[in-house]
Design a protein around this motif. Sequence first.
Motif, PDB file in Angstrom:
ATOM      1  N   GLY A 129      36.171  47.899  35.801  1.00 47.68           N
ATOM      2  CA  GLY A 129      36.641  48.929  36.705  1.00 47.68           C
ATOM      3  C   GLY A 129      37.019  48.333  38.048  1.00 47.68           C
ATOM      4  N   ARG A 131      36.625  48.907  42.323  1.00 47.78           N
ATOM      5  CA  ARG A 131      36.103  49.565  43.511  1.00 47.78           C
ATOM      6  C   ARG A 131      36.485  48.723  44.723  1.00 47.78           C
ATOM      7  NH1 ARG A 131      29.658  50.265  44.503  1.00 47.78           N
ATOM      8  NH2 ARG A 131      29.807  48.076  45.112  1.00 47.78           N
ATOM      9  N   PRO A 251      38.108  54.363  45.540  1.00 47.99           N
ATOM     10  CA  PRO A 251      38.806  54.026  44.303  1.00 47.99           C
ATOM     11  C   PRO A 251      40.212  53.530  44.620  1.00 47.99           C
ATOM     12  CG  PRO A 251      38.799  56.398  44.608  1.00 47.99           C
ATOM     13  CD  PRO A 251      37.999  55.816  45.746  1.00 47.99           C
ATOM     14  N   SER A 273      33.198  48.368  39.128  1.00 45.39           N
ATOM     15  CA  SER A 273      32.644  49.720  39.245  1.00 45.39           C
ATOM     16  C   SER A 273      31.996  50.083  37.913  1.00 45.39           C
ATOM     17  CB  SER A 273      33.762  50.714  39.594  1.00 45.39           C
ATOM     18  OG  SER A 273      33.304  52.042  39.535  1.00 45.39           O
ATOM     19  N   PHE A 365      36.799  54.201  38.139  1.00 55.76           N
ATOM     20  CA  PHE A 365      35.897  54.226  39.302  1.00 55.76           C
ATOM     21  C   PHE A 365      34.948  55.409  39.165  1.00 55.76           C
ATOM     22  CE2 PHE A 365      34.906  56.109  43.429  1.00 55.76           C
ATOM     23  CZ  PHE A 365      34.454  55.018  44.164  1.00 55.76           C
TER      24      PHE A 365
END
Length: 372
Positions: A129, A131, A251, A273, A365
Amino acid sequence: MMEYRKARPDEREAYIDLANYAFKIDFESVIPKVYGKDMDPSAMHMVAADEQGRLRAQVAVYPEPMNVGGFPLRAGYLGIVSVHPRARGEGHMKVLMNKWLEEAPQSYDMLVLYGQRQRYEYFDFTLGGVRIKYTVGQDNARHALNDVSIDGLSIRPLFEIEGAAAFAGKLNDARPSFVQRDEQQMPFVLTGLEQRPLGVLDEGRLIGYLVVGKTGKEITEFAMENADDIPRAMKAYLAHAGTDWLSVLAPEYETELNASLSRFAENYAIETSDMYHIFDFARVLEAYLTLKHRTIGLAYGQFSAILDGQPVTARVDENGVTVERSALPGAGEFTKQQAQKLLLTPHGRFMEARVPAGWFPLPIFWYMADKF
């Protein structure tokens, strides 16, 4: 003989006590959206019960239906992985995790969790993910925001303000991607995990909110009705908190927030994330490629592969994003861990995969308030 099954409503006190004992915290106050006094989250808990009916271990999954770029996605957040100290080393967590992973594909497109990487890689979760973490200090406000007026702005506890729950729900639902939050539960959602939601008011009118961590030095959620008010709110909160430095989590797909923060933040870091286990690759691909295409932008092209036995072909052209459950001749084949590494991390560039530049990692996120 150990029994592995879903918890019963009459075991509510037992599974909360087990979690409190294992984690040394009070879950009824720390995660009120799940364990509040009137909640019955029994069906979320897979437990191991001994012959005397005592709970020795548990793993829970909290349902979190999502809207990702207008696409409905079924997500679940896995947590409360706890084993009684006297039952550790007996393999109960492994059994419960595997039972959830066998059952979950019927209800979820993917599961999410936060935990030690190698521990959950055994269960095919992948750390990934996107972040973005910004660092903002008083010097940034003094120089970059010198001409930004905060006259009339005030910071107050969010839920002391009339209509705050509906307002927070409206801003959440306006995001390009969001976990669905029940308006009645909003005070419990935003105060979970020892966070403090704060309203930003302009001449007494609510114009946005911040969710800050326990120390007040980390903004985990930044939501403003008008993006032009982000610098004002940031400067006002710095003055309110009285701290030299703080961090802001965002995000990648909230482009207005990132564009604003990037103009005055001292620094930034791109981080992972959470950890993810994807069951339906086509649905996750379609949702997050659509989100990325509508926000950050994607190069035209196509990607075709067999991901954990699931054939997919994704295309981006002048008509947008399309994903088919079929693969082109010669498409590469990837195991679940390889497929998730390709989709969820930047490390796909080290793999033999034909992917248009910039498509991956997918911008997945999770806000702190939505974690479990």
